[in-house]
Design an enzyme around this catalytic site. Sequence first.
Site, PDB file in Angstrom:
ATOM      1  N   SER A 105       0.802  -1.225   0.000  1.00 16.99           N
ATOM      2  CA  SER A 105       0.000   0.000   0.000  1.00 16.99           C
ATOM      3  C   SER A 105       0.834   1.274   0.000  1.00 16.99           C
ATOM      4  O   SER A 105       0.311   2.349  -0.293  1.00 16.99           O
ATOM      5  CB  SER A 105      -0.941   0.009   1.207  1.00 16.99           C
ATOM      6  N   LYS A 147       1.043   4.797   6.823  1.00 16.51           N
ATOM      7  CA  LYS A 147       0.498   5.642   5.762  1.00 16.51           C
ATOM      8  C   LYS A 147       1.214   6.989   5.779  1.00 16.51           C
ATOM      9  O   LYS A 147       1.997   7.290   6.671  1.00 16.51           O
ATOM     10  CB  LYS A 147      -1.013   5.875   5.952  1.00 16.51           C
TER      11      LYS A 147
END
Length: 256
Positions: free
Chosen positions: A70, A141
């Site tokens: 991701s 993230k």
Amino acid sequence: MDTQAELQERGRSSAPATGPEERPRSSRVRDRAADLMSWRGTLALGAVCAVFVFLFSSFVVQPFLIPSGSMEPTLRVGDRVLVNKLAYRFGAVPRRGDVVVFDGTGSFVREGGEQNPVTALLHGAAASLGLAEPAETDFVKRVVGVGGDRVVCCDERGRIEVNGRPLNEDYLFTGDAPSKVPFDIVVPDGTLWMMGDHRSRSRDSRDHLGEPGGGMVPVGRVIGRVDWFGWPPGRLGPLPDTAAFDSVPAAGPSHG
């Protein structure tokens, strides 16, 4: 004279052997005690080192194994990065562009999940040393919006805007659009808007827009900032910096 010599010879032959196979009992006991102390010392030293490493990773720098794609191309599957847990401990706060590890409980995952406490403890210890994948509640993230920011997708050229300024996101995975999900949000104070660099493979704040909290991650849930690569050897060094947010103006008055 012959009799005296014979007696001396018999005396020598009847004396107890003191070679390695016939050492006195006290000598053998001392050797065993020394061996035992040596093993105990080694175990004690190993335990002290393990405790030191565990405490160091718990409060200063923690290895973190990247479990998914991701965050490609910035972070690859199998990378082990070093998370700086002191980055936000002394009044500093996460900034736009920071890559952070955070606990997604209550924002990215629901609260109240049950797990065997022994299994959780062992897995947590292994994960804290970078030897196992992180807990299912831990995520990595990039911070795209901080408290007060208005984050919009997208402008006429398909770029994400922060406080009216379009981003040139040089860290995005090649071929990915900044976002295929439209949104227009204002980040509440004390929270963060998080997105992965591989937008087409990242479940991030966009996926939780309609849920309680709206995909916002409380600053208090941030574990630390990813500052360095620890593995593989060919990628050792600091995390690449980005200038994508340099021209973003300060946030206006917060809206909730």
